[in-house]
Design a protein around this motif. Structure first.
Motif, PDB file in Angstrom:
ATOM      1  N   ALA A 165     -78.615  12.958 -13.894  1.00  0.00           N
ATOM      2  CA  ALA A 165     -78.059  13.456 -15.153  1.00  0.00           C
ATOM      3  C   ALA A 165     -77.811  12.315 -16.135  1.00  0.00           C
ATOM      4  CB  ALA A 165     -76.761  14.217 -14.891  1.00  0.00           C
ATOM      5  N   GLY A 166     -77.257  11.201 -15.647  1.00  0.00           N
ATOM      6  CA  GLY A 166     -77.003  10.069 -16.527  1.00  0.00           C
ATOM      7  C   GLY A 166     -78.278   9.468 -17.076  1.00  0.00           C
ATOM      8  N   LEU A 167     -79.305   9.369 -16.245  1.00  0.00           N
ATOM      9  CA  LEU A 167     -80.581   8.826 -16.709  1.00  0.00           C
ATOM     10  C   LEU A 167     -81.260   9.773 -17.692  1.00  0.00           C
ATOM     11  CD1 LEU A 167     -81.961   7.211 -13.441  1.00  0.00           C
ATOM     12  CD2 LEU A 167     -80.928   6.066 -15.413  1.00  0.00           C
ATOM     13  N   ALA A 168     -81.035  11.075 -17.518  1.00  0.00           N
ATOM     14  CA  ALA A 168     -81.558  12.025 -18.507  1.00  0.00           C
ATOM     15  C   ALA A 168     -80.913  11.795 -19.865  1.00  0.00           C
ATOM     16  CB  ALA A 168     -81.324  13.461 -18.035  1.00  0.00           C
ATOM     17  N   SER A 169     -79.615  11.476 -19.869  1.00  0.00           N
ATOM     18  CA  SER A 169     -78.921  11.184 -21.127  1.00  0.00           C
ATOM     19  C   SER A 169     -79.452   9.889 -21.741  1.00  0.00           C
ATOM     20  CB  SER A 169     -77.423  11.081 -20.884  1.00  0.00           C
ATOM     21  OG  SER A 169     -76.873  12.327 -20.498  1.00  0.00           O
ATOM     22  N   CYS A 170     -79.715   8.895 -20.905  1.00  0.00           N
ATOM     23  CA  CYS A 170     -80.291   7.645 -21.415  1.00  0.00           C
ATOM     24  C   CYS A 170     -81.659   7.899 -22.029  1.00  0.00           C
ATOM     25  CB  CYS A 170     -80.404   6.617 -20.287  1.00  0.00           C
ATOM     26  SG  CYS A 170     -78.833   5.950 -19.697  1.00  0.00           S
ATOM     27  N   ALA A 171     -82.470   8.700 -21.352  1.00  0.00           N
ATOM     28  CA  ALA A 171     -83.799   9.014 -21.879  1.00  0.00           C
ATOM     29  C   ALA A 171     -83.696   9.773 -23.199  1.00  0.00           C
ATOM     30  CB  ALA A 171     -84.583   9.838 -20.850  1.00  0.00           C
ATOM     31  N   ARG A 172     -82.689  10.627 -23.319  1.00  0.00           N
ATOM     32  CA  ARG A 172     -82.513  11.427 -24.545  1.00  0.00           C
ATOM     33  C   ARG A 172     -82.270  10.550 -25.756  1.00  0.00           C
ATOM     34  NH1 ARG A 172     -78.533  13.338 -27.663  1.00  0.00           N
ATOM     35  NH2 ARG A 172     -76.931  12.290 -26.438  1.00  0.00           N
ATOM     36  N   VAL A 173     -81.518   9.447 -25.595  1.00  0.00           N
ATOM     37  CA  VAL A 173     -81.188   8.601 -26.739  1.00  0.00           C
ATOM     38  C   VAL A 173     -82.196   7.471 -26.932  1.00  0.00           C
ATOM     39  CG1 VAL A 173     -78.744   9.152 -26.584  1.00  0.00           C
ATOM     40  CG2 VAL A 173     -79.596   7.097 -25.444  1.00  0.00           C
ATOM     41  N   LEU A 174     -83.184   7.383 -26.052  1.00  0.00           N
ATOM     42  CA  LEU A 174     -84.241   6.398 -26.228  1.00  0.00           C
ATOM     43  C   LEU A 174     -85.405   7.002 -27.004  1.00  0.00           C
ATOM     44  CD1 LEU A 174     -84.433   4.568 -22.773  1.00  0.00           C
ATOM     45  CD2 LEU A 174     -84.041   3.473 -24.996  1.00  0.00           C
ATOM     46  N   ARG A 175     -85.915   6.259 -27.948  1.00  0.00           N
ATOM     47  CA  ARG A 175     -87.108   6.684 -28.666  1.00  0.00           C
ATOM     48  C   ARG A 175     -88.320   6.602 -27.734  1.00  0.00           C
ATOM     49  NH1 ARG A 175     -84.969   2.951 -33.600  1.00  0.00           N
ATOM     50  NH2 ARG A 175     -83.337   4.400 -34.295  1.00  0.00           N
ATOM     51  N   PRO A 176     -89.401   7.314 -28.058  1.00  0.00           N
ATOM     52  CA  PRO A 176     -90.589   7.274 -27.198  1.00  0.00           C
ATOM     53  C   PRO A 176     -91.043   5.842 -26.936  1.00  0.00           C
ATOM     54  CG  PRO A 176     -90.816   9.008 -28.832  1.00  0.00           C
ATOM     55  CD  PRO A 176     -89.567   8.250 -29.191  1.00  0.00           C
ATOM     56  N   GLY A 177     -91.257   5.533 -25.668  1.00  0.00           N
ATOM     57  CA  GLY A 177     -91.660   4.191 -25.291  1.00  0.00           C
ATOM     58  C   GLY A 177     -90.534   3.187 -25.280  1.00  0.00           C
ATOM     59  N   ALA A 211     -76.523 -20.127 -10.712  1.00  0.00           N
ATOM     60  CA  ALA A 211     -76.105 -21.423 -10.180  1.00  0.00           C
ATOM     61  C   ALA A 211     -75.684 -21.336  -8.722  1.00  0.00           C
ATOM     62  CB  ALA A 211     -74.969 -21.982 -11.037  1.00  0.00           C
ATOM     63  N   ARG A 212     -75.004 -20.234  -8.352  1.00  0.00           N
ATOM     64  CA  ARG A 212     -74.519 -20.092  -6.976  1.00  0.00           C
ATOM     65  C   ARG A 212     -74.805 -18.671  -6.490  1.00  0.00           C
ATOM     66  NH1 ARG A 212     -70.361 -22.143  -9.881  1.00  0.00           N
ATOM     67  NH2 ARG A 212     -69.290 -20.126  -9.859  1.00  0.00           N
ATOM     68  N   GLY A 213     -75.164 -18.544  -5.212  1.00  0.00           N
ATOM     69  CA  GLY A 213     -75.311 -17.234  -4.607  1.00  0.00           C
ATOM     70  C   GLY A 213     -76.665 -16.600  -4.858  1.00  0.00           C
ATOM     71  N   VAL A 214     -76.744 -15.294  -4.548  1.00  0.00           N
ATOM     72  CA  VAL A 214     -78.006 -14.559  -4.687  1.00  0.00           C
ATOM     73  C   VAL A 214     -78.326 -14.343  -6.160  1.00  0.00           C
ATOM     74  CG1 VAL A 214     -77.675 -13.405  -2.467  1.00  0.00           C
ATOM     75  CG2 VAL A 214     -76.836 -12.324  -4.557  1.00  0.00           C
ATOM     76  N   PRO A 215     -79.602 -14.176  -6.503  1.00  0.00           N
ATOM     77  CA  PRO A 215     -79.967 -13.977  -7.906  1.00  0.00           C
ATOM     78  C   PRO A 215     -79.389 -12.678  -8.479  1.00  0.00           C
ATOM     79  CG  PRO A 215     -81.893 -14.553  -6.580  1.00  0.00           C
ATOM     80  CD  PRO A 215     -80.779 -14.254  -5.622  1.00  0.00           C
ATOM     81  N   ASP A 216     -79.061 -12.704  -9.756  1.00  0.00           N
ATOM     82  CA  ASP A 216     -78.812 -11.463 -10.480  1.00  0.00           C
ATOM     83  C   ASP A 216     -80.156 -10.784 -10.728  1.00  0.00           C
ATOM     84  OD1 ASP A 216     -76.098 -12.122 -10.645  1.00  0.00           O
ATOM     85  OD2 ASP A 216     -76.305 -13.035 -12.626  1.00  0.00           O
ATOM     86  N   VAL A 217     -80.117  -9.515 -11.088  1.00  0.00           N
ATOM     87  CA  VAL A 217     -81.365  -8.815 -11.391  1.00  0.00           C
ATOM     88  C   VAL A 217     -81.219  -7.972 -12.643  1.00  0.00           C
ATOM     89  CG1 VAL A 217     -81.987  -8.704  -8.938  1.00  0.00           C
ATOM     90  CG2 VAL A 217     -80.920  -6.730 -10.034  1.00  0.00           C
ATOM     91  N   VAL A 218     -82.341  -7.657 -13.263  1.00  0.00           N
ATOM     92  CA  VAL A 218     -82.414  -6.697 -14.343  1.00  0.00           C
ATOM     93  C   VAL A 218     -83.420  -5.627 -13.931  1.00  0.00           C
ATOM     94  CG1 VAL A 218     -83.037  -6.270 -16.737  1.00  0.00           C
ATOM     95  CG2 VAL A 218     -81.824  -8.368 -16.134  1.00  0.00           C
ATOM     96  N   HIS A 219     -82.946  -4.375 -13.868  1.00  0.00           N
ATOM     97  CA  HIS A 219     -83.831  -3.244 -13.634  1.00  0.00           C
ATOM     98  C   HIS A 219     -84.400  -2.808 -14.975  1.00  0.00           C
ATOM     99  CE1 HIS A 219     -82.639  -2.645  -9.452  1.00  0.00           C
ATOM    100  NE2 HIS A 219     -81.370  -2.798  -9.815  1.00  0.00           N
ATOM    101  N   LEU A 220     -85.714  -2.647 -15.054  1.00  0.00           N
ATOM    102  CA  LEU A 220     -86.396  -2.298 -16.293  1.00  0.00           C
ATOM    103  C   LEU A 220     -87.230  -1.048 -16.106  1.00  0.00           C
ATOM    104  CD1 LEU A 220     -87.513  -5.927 -17.085  1.00  0.00           C
ATOM    105  CD2 LEU A 220     -86.068  -4.573 -18.599  1.00  0.00           C
ATOM    106  N   ALA A 221     -87.230  -0.196 -17.116  1.00  0.00           N
ATOM    107  CA  ALA A 221     -88.009   1.040 -17.064  1.00  0.00           C
ATOM    108  C   ALA A 221     -88.288   1.526 -18.482  1.00  0.00           C
ATOM    109  CB  ALA A 221     -87.251   2.119 -16.278  1.00  0.00           C
ATOM    110  N   ILE A 222     -89.427   2.180 -18.653  1.00  0.00           N
ATOM    111  CA  ILE A 222     -89.843   2.691 -19.955  1.00  0.00           C
ATOM    112  C   ILE A 222     -89.560   4.182 -20.011  1.00  0.00           C
ATOM    113  CG2 ILE A 222     -91.751   3.003 -21.561  1.00  0.00           C
ATOM    114  CD1 ILE A 222     -90.896   0.090 -21.153  1.00  0.00           C
ATOM    115  N   SER A 223     -89.016   4.613 -21.148  1.00  0.00           N
ATOM    116  CA  SER A 223     -88.609   5.998 -21.325  1.00  0.00           C
ATOM    117  C   SER A 223     -89.776   6.961 -21.194  1.00  0.00           C
ATOM    118  CB  SER A 223     -87.968   6.171 -22.712  1.00  0.00           C
ATOM    119  OG  SER A 223     -87.729   7.519 -22.990  1.00  0.00           O
TER     120      SER A 223
END
Length: 225
Positions: A165-177, A211-223
């Motif tokens: 449901a939350g991702l559907a809301s994110c997709a709703r406010v994202l323009r195509p692509g 600098a310390r510990g495991v890497p951070d990550v960025v999850h990426l996806a196209i609408s």
């Protein structure tokens, strides 16, 4: 001989509608703690900056794209976006009034003063989950950094953002692509699967060494659509 321990100094402590939020100084860095959970500090910021750059890269040269940044935090993402003339409108959604005040005229102002004065910047004081559910605005990119990741949320209500449901809301406010970029302190294969099931395309996870510990990550996806 005992090793001296640098005790953090509490600069401000507020009780708000979502619980306690604390700003403290620990050595030469400032830290934000929410409900006893460490959120972020001013020691690095490379992954928060990469969150913004990765979203812009994924837009493949789109002219003056509009971005919504979820979470003001210590201001790294906002400052980095405002320093880049390629972005159009920059909207920051922050639900904690205390954090906004710390940036406007408090200890964090040194990091964000120039970005806050940029005419492209707008601060919206509301809950991000509510904003993507209710707003009529649309964006080319959503850069979300309100939790320590999809599997480690600051408050229970935030978990809704990472479900269907939350991702559907994110997709709703994202323009195509448009691009959804989500910061996380660790990879989440389950979240990647949910993104695909929600119809997002080109789902991938980018690691950012820290600098310390495991890497951070960025999850990426196209609408979708």
């Amino acid at each position: 001989m005992p090793i001296p321990y640098d005790i953090p100094e509490v600069l401000d402590r507020r009780e708000g509608p979502h619980g306690e939020v604390v700003l403290r100084r620990h050595g030469d860095r400032l830290e934000i703690i929410a409900n006893g959970c460490f959120l972020m500090d001013t020691s690095d910021g490379r992954s928060e900056r990469r969150l913004v750059d990765a979203a812009l890269d994924a837009l493949a040269g789109r002219d003056r794209p509009d971005v919504l940044i979820g979470g003001l935090g210590v201001g790294f993402s906002l400052a980095h976006a405002a320093a880049d003339p390629r972005w159009g409108r920059i909207t920051v959604v922050e639900r904690e009034h205390a954090i906004v005040e710390w940036h406007r005229d408090g200890p964090l102002a040194a990091l964000s003063a120039r970005a806050l004065s940029d005419p492209r910047t707008e601060i919206v004081e509301t809950d991000l989950v509510a904003h993507v559910n209710e707003t009529s605005d649309t964006y080319d990119a959503l850069c979300l950094d309100i939790d320590n990741g999809p599997d480690w949320t600051v408050t229970d209500g935030n978990g809704n953002l990472y479900g269907m449901a939350g991702l559907a809301s994110c997709a709703r406010v994202l323009r195509p692509g448009g691009v959804l970029a989500v910061w996380s302190a660790q990879p989440s294969p389950e979240f990647e699967g949910t993104l695909r099931n929600a119809g997002f395309q080109q789902v991938r996870t980018e690691e950012i060494p820290v600098a310390r510990g495991v890497p951070d990550v960025v999850h990426l996806a196209i609408s979708p659509g």
